[in-house]
Scaffold this motif. Structure first.
Motif, PDB file in Angstrom:
ATOM      1  N   GLY A 124      16.132  21.976 -39.169  1.00 52.16           N
ATOM      2  CA  GLY A 124      15.744  22.565 -38.200  1.00 52.16           C
ATOM      3  C   GLY A 124      15.076  23.936 -38.479  1.00 52.16           C
ATOM      4  O   GLY A 124      14.395  24.584 -37.637  1.00 52.16           O
ATOM      5  N   THR A 125      15.441  24.443 -39.797  1.00 54.35           N
ATOM      6  CA  THR A 125      15.109  25.727 -40.119  1.00 54.35           C
ATOM      7  C   THR A 125      13.487  25.658 -40.469  1.00 54.35           C
ATOM      8  O   THR A 125      12.982  24.966 -40.896  1.00 54.35           O
ATOM      9  CB  THR A 125      15.874  26.176 -41.399  1.00 54.35           C
ATOM     10  OG1 THR A 125      17.194  26.202 -41.054  1.00 54.35           O
ATOM     11  CG2 THR A 125      15.535  27.377 -41.778  1.00 54.35           C
ATOM     12  N   PRO A 126      12.924  26.851 -39.887  1.00 54.72           N
ATOM     13  CA  PRO A 126      11.499  26.808 -40.148  1.00 54.72           C
ATOM     14  C   PRO A 126      11.297  27.425 -41.604  1.00 54.72           C
ATOM     15  O   PRO A 126      11.963  28.275 -42.208  1.00 54.72           O
ATOM     16  CB  PRO A 126      10.913  28.068 -39.174  1.00 54.72           C
ATOM     17  CG  PRO A 126      12.051  28.611 -38.374  1.00 54.72           C
ATOM     18  CD  PRO A 126      13.427  27.855 -39.020  1.00 54.72           C
ATOM     19  N   VAL A 127      10.514  26.287 -42.420  1.00 58.11           N
ATOM     20  CA  VAL A 127      10.209  26.413 -43.927  1.00 58.11           C
ATOM     21  C   VAL A 127       8.779  26.571 -44.228  1.00 58.11           C
ATOM     22  O   VAL A 127       7.885  25.798 -43.844  1.00 58.11           O
ATOM     23  CB  VAL A 127      11.014  25.364 -44.703  1.00 58.11           C
ATOM     24  CG1 VAL A 127      10.647  25.295 -46.150  1.00 58.11           C
ATOM     25  CG2 VAL A 127      12.484  25.356 -44.254  1.00 58.11           C
ATOM     26  N   VAL A 128       8.577  27.602 -44.852  1.00 52.04           N
ATOM     27  CA  VAL A 128       7.344  27.761 -45.468  1.00 52.04           C
ATOM     28  C   VAL A 128       7.303  27.497 -46.915  1.00 52.04           C
ATOM     29  O   VAL A 128       8.105  27.782 -47.770  1.00 52.04           O
ATOM     30  CB  VAL A 128       6.496  29.171 -45.224  1.00 52.04           C
ATOM     31  CG1 VAL A 128       5.263  29.416 -45.995  1.00 52.04           C
ATOM     32  CG2 VAL A 128       6.730  29.705 -44.020  1.00 52.04           C
ATOM     33  N   LEU A 129       6.146  26.388 -47.276  1.00 51.91           N
ATOM     34  CA  LEU A 129       6.236  25.808 -48.702  1.00 51.91           C
ATOM     35  C   LEU A 129       4.948  26.467 -49.323  1.00 51.91           C
ATOM     36  O   LEU A 129       3.857  26.208 -48.784  1.00 51.91           O
ATOM     37  CB  LEU A 129       6.085  24.535 -48.678  1.00 51.91           C
ATOM     38  CG  LEU A 129       5.826  23.912 -50.097  1.00 51.91           C
ATOM     39  CD1 LEU A 129       7.428  23.991 -50.999  1.00 51.91           C
ATOM     40  CD2 LEU A 129       5.639  22.325 -50.062  1.00 51.91           C
ATOM     41  N   SER A 130       5.015  26.974 -50.523  1.00 49.69           N
ATOM     42  CA  SER A 130       3.839  27.410 -51.378  1.00 49.69           C
ATOM     43  C   SER A 130       4.203  26.551 -52.690  1.00 49.69           C
ATOM     44  O   SER A 130       5.347  26.691 -53.340  1.00 49.69           O
ATOM     45  CB  SER A 130       3.962  28.868 -51.892  1.00 49.69           C
ATOM     46  OG  SER A 130       3.014  29.267 -53.033  1.00 49.69           O
TER      47      SER A 130
END
Length: 411
Positions: A202-208
């Motif tokens: 549920g943690t907001p995760v940004v992926l590069s």
């Protein structure tokens, strides 16, 4: 149809080009064609191993791209192999060693040769002796010389096509065929990355995800994320990939004191890619040099939206916010990422993403490329003006001389 793909870059090297070639090979074979890879040796491949339909030629690292290689022998051997295979067409994927060999093979066998122009070299010339040996102004001359006497060139995006036309490449067909993605290969996920990286579900995760190169402008992603944390303190940024910019990017993270919120995971194997997309809430790219955007299609195939900089290719792909948001500057980038981190994912969004992926899946990609093969072969057989000589023309000789000025480094 019997197809020869000539490339300096292939697995186990990890790159968008290698993935594109593998995708094309597999999809063409599924459609009943025979595809043969002519590529470089690689230290990670056992030289005694038998690889079906893959032929490797002695090579060395290329100066400026230490993880890329150039073949230094095998011209006659390649001709003999191609003749025995009875190839119908040569499809080169590089303008360097195997590309030149592929052109020569096609000429000797009197079959057509086409090319895919993958890389916008103006964005990479600083790698070649810091721009001293290959300047952006020289790119157009080199590319035009390489494409001399080719029978066609595939552009993965409209941006690439317009660049080729600006170089003066206007005497051969240049269809725009976006690179496909092998959706089924992404699978259903194999590893629990939440547990691996200590991220609560549920943690907001940004992926590069991609090569950590300076032109990818990942510094902007890190800077924007530092401000995003002010609005969403629990968010995490995962940076997957490796490359020459990694050290400076890690230093940037340390200077900002964000080691607990930003994680560098290193190079990700292709069969693990899906797990990383599915870990993410949103995939991001702050690069303004993308020409085909395979990673964006992979994100969509994994049911994830993306945020990226406007480009001709992405402008055609992004037709709905469920697919992604394209931005012009830093503030727009940050605002778009926040909107996805805070916004819930809906079933309607998922349906829109599936429809977008269908247009550029591997099967569609292969069908379009094969149709171009047939067109080129038909025109080649009908045309009596193509160059059947074994001699290099002045443009090709000049091209090779220019390449040979670049130093090589042996292992």
């Amino acid at each position: 149809m019997k197809i020869g793909l000539f490339t300096d870059t292939y697995f186990p090297q990890v790159s968008g080009v290698a993935t594109s070639i593998q995708t094309l090979k597999d999809a063409l074979e599924e459609q009943g064609h025979q595809v043969y890879i002519f590529t470089t040796t690689d230290p990670k491949v056992d030289k005694h191993a038998k690889e079906e339909h893959i032929y490797r030629f002695s090579s060395m690292p290329y100066f400026g791209f230490k993880d890329r290689r150039l073949t230094f022998r095998g011209l006659i051997q390649a001709v003999d192999i191609a003749r025995e295979l009875d190839l119908d067409i040569v499809h080169t994927q590089t303008e360097f060693s195997l590309g030149l060999i592929g052109k020569y093979v096609a000429r000797r066998l009197k079959i057509p040769a086409i090319h895919t122009y993958h890389t916008m070299y103006e964005d990479y010339t600083h790698y070649v002796a810091k721009g001293m040996l290959l300047k952006p102004s020289a790119v157009s001359h080199l590319v035009k010389a390489y494409l001399k006497s080719m029978d066609g060139c595939i552009a993965p995006s409209e941006r690439v096509k317009q660049s080729l036309l600006s170089y003066g490449v206007d005497d051969i067909p240049i269809p725009v065929i976006p690179t496909g993605v092998a959706v089924k290969e992404l699978g259903d996920g194999k590893e629990d990355l939440h547990a691996k990286y200590g991220i609560k579900p549920g943690t907001p995760v940004v992926l590069s995800l991609g090569r950590l190169a300076f032109e990818k402008n990942i510094t902007m992603t890190i800077s924007a994320f530092s401000e995003i944390l002010e609005q969403i303190p629990e968010a995490r940024l995962i940076i997957a990939g490796d490359g020459p910019a990694r050290k400076s990017l890690q230093e940037q993270v340390e200077d900002l004191g964000l080691q607990d919120s930003i994680t560098f995971v290193g190079m990700v194997d292709h069969d693990q890619v899906a797990d990383y997309y599915r870990l993410a809430t949103v995939f991001v790219s702050s690069s303004d040099s993308e020409t085909q955007g395979l990673t964006f299609i992979e994100a969509l195939a994994s049911n994830r939206p993306f945020v990226a900089i406007h480009s001709p290719y992405l402008d055609q792909l992004v037709t709905n916010p469920a697919i992604g948001k394209l931005v012009n500057d830093y503030d727009e980038f940050m605002e778009a990422v926040v909107s996805y981190l805070k916004g819930p994912m809906t079933e309607e969004d998922e349906a829109i993403r599936k429809a977008a992926v269908k247009n550029v899946d591997a099967s569609t990609f292969a069908t379009r490329v094969h149709a171009f093969y047939e067109e080129v072969i038909h025109d080649y057989k009908k045309n009596d003006d193509h160059d059947d000589s074994d001699q290099l023309n002045d443009d090709e000789i000049g091209y090779i001389k220019r390449l040979l000025r670049n130093p090589f480094r042996r292992d």
